[in-house]
Write an enzyme that holds these catalytic residues in place. Sequence first.
Site, PDB file in Angstrom:
ATOM      1  N   MET A  77      23.906   9.020   3.313  1.00 23.65           N
ATOM      2  CA  MET A  77      23.786  10.260   3.781  1.00 23.65           C
ATOM      3  C   MET A  77      23.961  10.269   5.299  1.00 23.65           C
ATOM      4  O   MET A  77      24.487  10.767   5.979  1.00 23.65           O
ATOM      5  CB  MET A  77      22.345  10.861   3.646  1.00 23.65           C
ATOM      6  CG  MET A  77      22.134  12.434   3.921  1.00 23.65           C
ATOM      7  SD  MET A  77      23.267  13.410   2.915  1.00 23.65           S
ATOM      8  CE  MET A  77      22.295  14.035   1.724  1.00 23.65           C
TER       9      MET A  77
ATOM     10  N   LYS B 198     -17.842  -1.094   5.521  1.00 19.69           N
ATOM     11  CA  LYS B 198     -18.229  -2.090   4.403  1.00 19.69           C
ATOM     12  C   LYS B 198     -19.765  -1.883   4.271  1.00 19.69           C
ATOM     13  O   LYS B 198     -20.524  -2.040   3.244  1.00 19.69           O
ATOM     14  CB  LYS B 198     -17.825  -3.516   5.003  1.00 19.69           C
ATOM     15  CG  LYS B 198     -17.616  -4.561   3.730  1.00 19.69           C
ATOM     16  CD  LYS B 198     -16.998  -5.647   4.183  1.00 19.69           C
ATOM     17  CE  LYS B 198     -16.934  -6.809   3.041  1.00 19.69           C
ATOM     18  NZ  LYS B 198     -16.147  -7.870   3.359  1.00 19.69           N
TER      19      LYS B 198
ATOM     20  N   PHE C 155     -11.574  -7.498  13.524  1.00 17.33           N
ATOM     21  CA  PHE C 155     -10.553  -7.981  12.775  1.00 17.33           C
ATOM     22  C   PHE C 155     -10.171  -6.805  11.879  1.00 17.33           C
ATOM     23  O   PHE C 155     -10.888  -6.194  10.938  1.00 17.33           O
ATOM     24  CB  PHE C 155     -11.029  -9.353  11.840  1.00 17.33           C
ATOM     25  CG  PHE C 155      -9.760  -9.976  11.113  1.00 17.33           C
ATOM     26  CD1 PHE C 155      -8.672 -10.151  11.464  1.00 17.33           C
ATOM     27  CD2 PHE C 155     -10.025  -9.724   9.539  1.00 17.33           C
ATOM     28  CE1 PHE C 155      -7.652 -10.613  10.634  1.00 17.33           C
ATOM     29  CE2 PHE C 155      -9.162 -10.131   8.714  1.00 17.33           C
ATOM     30  CZ  PHE C 155      -7.854 -10.538   9.188  1.00 17.33           C
ATOM     31  N   GLN C 156      -8.645  -6.453  11.698  1.00 15.47           N
ATOM     32  CA  GLN C 156      -8.381  -5.508  10.717  1.00 15.47           C
ATOM     33  C   GLN C 156      -9.187  -3.966  10.823  1.00 15.47           C
ATOM     34  O   GLN C 156      -9.390  -3.436   9.729  1.00 15.47           O
ATOM     35  CB  GLN C 156      -8.574  -6.006   9.221  1.00 15.47           C
ATOM     36  CG  GLN C 156      -7.590  -7.085   8.972  1.00 15.47           C
ATOM     37  CD  GLN C 156      -7.359  -7.271   7.592  1.00 15.47           C
ATOM     38  OE1 GLN C 156      -8.273  -7.121   6.652  1.00 15.47           O
ATOM     39  NE2 GLN C 156      -6.347  -8.099   7.117  1.00 15.47           N
TER      40      GLN C 156
ATOM     41  N   GLU D  50       0.761  -1.141  -0.112  1.00 15.72           N
ATOM     42  CA  GLU D  50       0.008  -0.220  -0.099  1.00 15.72           C
ATOM     43  C   GLU D  50       1.068   1.387  -0.057  1.00 15.72           C
ATOM     44  O   GLU D  50       0.459   2.301  -0.457  1.00 15.72           O
ATOM     45  CB  GLU D  50      -0.842  -0.064   1.239  1.00 15.72           C
ATOM     46  CG  GLU D  50      -2.104  -0.997   1.228  1.00 15.72           C
ATOM     47  CD  GLU D  50      -1.509  -2.356   1.746  1.00 15.72           C
ATOM     48  OE1 GLU D  50      -0.694  -2.698   1.902  1.00 15.72           O
ATOM     49  OE2 GLU D  50      -2.815  -3.203   1.479  1.00 15.72           O
TER      50      GLU D  50
END
Lengths: 597, 231
Positions: free
Chosen positions: A507, A196, A146-147, A84
């Site tokens: 760096m 959802k 969940f999630q 993502e």
Amino acid sequence: MSERAPPEVTDPDDADSPEAPTAESAEETTAADRTTPETGAESVVTALEQAGAKTLFGVQGGAIMPVYDALYDSALSHVTMAHEQGAAHAADAYGVVSGETGVCLATSGPGATNLVTGIADADMDSDAMLALTGQVPSAMVGSDAFQETDTTGVTAPITKHNYFAGDAETVGDTVGEAFALAAAGRPGPTLVDLPKDTTLDETDREPGPAETPETYSVREEPNSEQVESAARAIERAEKPLLLFGGGVVKGEACEEARNFATEHGIPVTTTMPAIGSFPEDHDLCLSWAGMHGTGYANMAITHTDCLIAIGTRFDDRLTGGVDTFAPEAEVVHVDIDPAEISKNVHADYPVVGDAGTAIEQVDAEMSRSPDTREWAQQCESWQEEYPLTYETPDDEPLKPQFVVEAFDEATEDDTIVTTGVGQHQMWAAQFWTYTEPRTWVSSHGLGTMGYGVPAAIGARLAADDDQQVVCFDGDGSFLMTMQELSVAVRENLDITVAVLNNEYIGMVRQWQDAFFEGRQMAADYQWCPEFDKLAEAFGALGISVDDYDEVADAVEEALNYDGPAVIDFHIDPTENVYPMVASGGANGKFALSEDQL
Amino acid sequence: MSDDSSASAGMPGPAPDERPHPDGRRNAQGIRIDPEAEAEPDSRTAVVSALVEHEPGVLSRVSGLFSRRQFNIESLTVGPTTVEGHARITLVVEETDPGIDQVEKQLAKLKPVIQVGEIDDDAVQAELVLLKVRGDEPDKVHAITQMYDGQTLDAGPRTITVQITGDQDKIDDAVDAFAQFGIIEIARTGQTALARGDTPTTPGEEPGHDKSPATSSDEATDDQTSTTHEQ
């Protein structure tokens, strides 16, 4: 700015009227040619289509599945990314190159949190981007389902605004508003969290036009008194200096800005996000200023008596210590965001408004040009005094600057450069001559390592077919998002990735040498894989280069390859980036070598 | 590796100290200053009023803005106005003048914020405090309560709870006065404020009483429209 096609919209109320298409007529139609959405998810997709979105970047997942299902029949193109974060960076870069609002989407929980870095990146660079995230069903929100993640809570500080869309009836309007808000005024990322049930619920409501909310007002036309004061200040200046920020590019004001500079003979420096806003091969151009900007740009900023800053937020990487920044200058600051005025550097002459409009009005208000002959000569002599250069003895390992120059020579002027973050990013900015806006795509404010490869994918899909896309990456930065190479292979995207591989997180190594007595803790990346073989494993072209005489052929082969190519350039591991303004230091005291820090 | 040669080779040009440097400088707020005179602005207390959309999350956005940008917030009150869907947030901040300016501008940027403004010193300001004190000397407690135009909300054998309203100084004084009885618990609301007279509290704010009839007639029209649709 917003040149999107006006959405074809019927009055929302008409959807309820007898004339509106009935469920019967919509039954056999696909989402692409339907006139009325049937679910919240279809409403989301319709809203995106109406708003002018073309390409989405995302990753599937449980809570976002209804939206993906609605995309199945849509004309919108979707690119599945490997992660993502890649989706967010690709959407961001797509927006930077196209000038449109980039769109990314992800599922709830980990999908949404993986977007966070890319959203924060877009926020820091004021890039227009819309993120759509799935969410657990409304009834389960707050139950640690969940999630589940409090996505609006997590992203509130890094978005221009975010929305929790709890109603299928209005979700399309919300998405349209979020899309429009992202690009309005000072651009930035917006997010719509989509439970959802919202996307699954039935609705026959056509989303309204993509309009910004009433409470978001933008002043496009500057105040005439402000314009007048600014014009007088510029007229009487003896050492005026233009400083173009990213707002000049985002505000589509490059032409006005160029005309203003050349008409009045005022030298120009830019910030990093504004690279390409003014042609770097122009006599008046002093290139970009700041920590690793050119010595001459930083000398000019230090000595100007009138700094005309347009669309910049005076980031500390530009200013160094504020107390020593442009110490003699009256500051004219043009910005569309009033909150940027005097936030970091006090503006003696603020002009709030659209950059192009403001420049034209200031120009019209000016009755004469300042006499800049002596000052322009001074700036020119600084260019001779502090050239950007590097040593290329034959017995030394390959210098990264040589690689950047080799690519610059082998490509067209409109070639798009994307980068990761680190030393390679600075070399790519220093040793490439940018002449066109929207050809430099990099992570500035957030400094996100790993930005380069997904950005190249987004840039490739937004660019013209005949435009080339080159990504400069470091070994450390490449490792962070190189999985997106699989996407470039799958989509057969013609991009060339040049890894400037010094087997260091360079760096950091440079800073450890300069400021931590050479104690190189965790900067050594000699465990990196062989990137050419890795590229081959992904299905891309892989080339490894160790020496000067291999560079030209490798560059040519990679650029000519129709598809993604990766060149692993083994560069001098001790090469450092100079000039350098020490963090919080004075711009004019830039170091030309480590012992000057 | 060869750290003395290539790493420190660097670029050509005069060293930092060999270059001309101007004398001027700025302060921490980026304001150009006279090198002879320090000009670090003092902080002051400001009352900022924000008219916002009365929607979920607005308070967290506002408070989040303050914590993220490190503004020093003294108190924050919030409540609905007479205009449907609007609420007023009153903030007391302790900042320098440029800081107060930033507070207002950053607040104004938030999407749910309709208008923002700093309220003058002469504004009508009030705070409410509930004080629970020991009930050993009810007569004396009652006398102090009356002195501060307060009300007794609860009186029992062991505790007395009173309410005082007024500006911050009055509340502070009252709290001091009640301290002699032994304060068991205290709850203060923080300042809330309105501009005095005809001056709108936030710039351009429309009077609520003018707005509400219009709003209700709009609603009536909407209702009629939706009724028609239903038919």
